[in-house]
Design a protein around this motif. Structure first.
Motif, short mmCIF file in Angstrom:
data_model
loop_
_atom_site.label_atom_id
_atom_site.label_comp_id
_atom_site.label_asym_id
_atom_site.label_seq_id
_atom_site.Cartn_x
_atom_site.Cartn_y
_atom_site.Cartn_z
N ASN A 188 0.86 -1.18 -0.03
CA ASN A 188 0.02 0.04 -0.06
C ASN A 188 0.78 1.20 -0.04
O ASN A 188 0.31 2.21 -0.33
CB ASN A 188 -1.05 -0.22 1.18
CG ASN A 188 -2.18 -1.07 1.07
OD1 ASN A 188 -2.85 -0.79 0.44
ND2 ASN A 188 -1.86 -2.01 1.92
N LEU A 191 1.98 1.94 -3.42
CA LEU A 191 0.70 2.48 -4.30
C LEU A 191 0.53 3.95 -4.05
O LEU A 191 0.27 4.80 -4.98
CB LEU A 191 -0.42 1.46 -4.24
CG LEU A 191 -0.18 -0.01 -4.51
CD1 LEU A 191 -1.57 -0.64 -4.12
CD2 LEU A 191 -0.29 0.17 -5.99
N ILE A 229 -6.61 5.22 -6.22
CA ILE A 229 -5.58 4.26 -5.42
C ILE A 229 -6.30 3.65 -4.27
O ILE A 229 -6.33 2.78 -3.71
CB ILE A 229 -4.22 4.82 -5.32
CG1 ILE A 229 -3.61 5.28 -6.81
CG2 ILE A 229 -3.21 3.91 -4.76
CD1 ILE A 229 -3.45 4.34 -7.78
N SER A 233 -6.86 -0.06 -3.34
CA SER A 233 -6.64 -0.61 -1.81
C SER A 233 -7.77 -1.13 -1.21
O SER A 233 -7.34 -2.17 -0.38
CB SER A 233 -5.67 0.49 -0.89
OG SER A 233 -4.59 1.04 -2.03
#
Length: 308
Positions: A188, A191, A229, A233
């Motif tokens: 994460n 990202l 994003i 996630s």
């Protein structure tokens, strides 16, 4: 005249070669794609079709005969408390996924700007994701064992009677979920970091001129800019919490109430020889992930963000 006739007679041949070369050039991309598509069909979609077929049979994984039982396996999945109750274990990992997203977003926001030793900290945060899940399971198995590393560290602070991290049913799932946080925070983080760095710097400069502080810049620039994003996630968090396998399987084997739905599915298929029922469980898991993903996409549509 003779040379002219030769050129005239050779023209169709060269045209045919050109046409053949043009057809070959058009087919070349499809030839390269055919291998990948063939492997995808063979190892992904064909097993998925077989999964649906096995889910309506009573196949035990060994016999050649497969008796059709209809929806009996699906009825058992939703009515047998030993099967469906393991979904509650996923709630621990689902809650932990929000913790790892918050931690990743915090560090990604800080390290996306000029920070001393930022490259070092980025590597430290992403490194756990590169380690094999089996290795992580064994490392944390020694960490959580009685008298292990964690108990030793806690004894330095006066904790004389720590809980059984992997032996207490009330604590074991929190311990395993914490292990997953340590492992997947790096994914994460990467990202979020890439999404934040894609935001134009001019927006921050304009916000500074307007007197906006860092907290206001986060909610007005960063949060809207990485909304896609965050949605991705969130989908990965749901799918991951429902399909957790490596960490609990290596560390506890599903004991003490730590069995996840995937572990229960594998035990049903290979320990109890009920491949048909296990296939139905896998189909139910797939359906749940697809439904939750569809709802998430409806609630948080993938709209193009315009920060200007």
């Amino acid at each position: 005249m003779r040379g002219t006739s030769r050129r005239a007679s050779g023209a169709p041949a060269s045209g045919a070669r050109g046409a053949g070369r043009g057809i070959f050039q058009k087919l070349t991309p499809w030839l390269f794609l055919s291998g990948a598509v063939g492997l995808l069909l063979l190892f992904t979609y064909w097993p998925a079709v077989n999964l649906f077929y096995y889910s309506v049979t009573d196949w035990d994984g060994i016999d050649l005969t497969k008796n059709f039982v209809g929806l009996d396996n699906y009825v058992q999945v939703f009515t047998d408390p030993r099967i469906f109750n393991v979904f509650w274990v996923s709630l621990y990992y689902f809650a932990a996924s929000f913790a790892q997203m918050a931690i990743a977003l915090y560090f990604a926001t800080i390290l996306s700007f000029s920070t001393r030793f930022s490259s070092l900290f980025r590597g430290i945060l992403f490194f756990p994701y590169l380690i094999n899940g089996v290795a992580i399971g064994f490392v944390f198995l020694y960490l959580f064992q009685p008298g292990g590393t964690l108990d030793t560290v806690l004894s330095w602070f006066g904790v004389a009677d720590p809980p059984q991290w992997l032996g207490d049913p009330n604590v074991v799932n929190w311990s395993l979920a914490g292990t997953s946080v340590w492992r997947y925070t790096g994914l994460n983080f990467v990202l979020f970091l890439g999404a934040i760095q894609s935001i134009p710097r001019e927006l921050y400069e304009a916000a500074d001129l307007d007197g906006a502080n860092k907290w206001q810049q986060f909610w007005s620039i960063i949060a809207p800019g990485i909304r896609r994003i965050i949605g991705l996630s969130f989908i990965l968090a749901i799918a991951g919490s429902l399909s957790v396998f490596e960490v609990p399987f290596i560390m506890t084997g599903g004991a003490n109430g730590s069995a996840t739905f995937v572990i229960q599915t594998l035990q049903t298929a290979f320990s109890f020889r009920q491949v048909g029922l296990a296939s139905a469980m896998a189909v139910v898991l797939l359906a749940i992930v697809l439904v939750v993903t569809f709802i998430q996409r409806r609630v948080f549509p993938d709209e193009k963000v315009d920060l200007t």
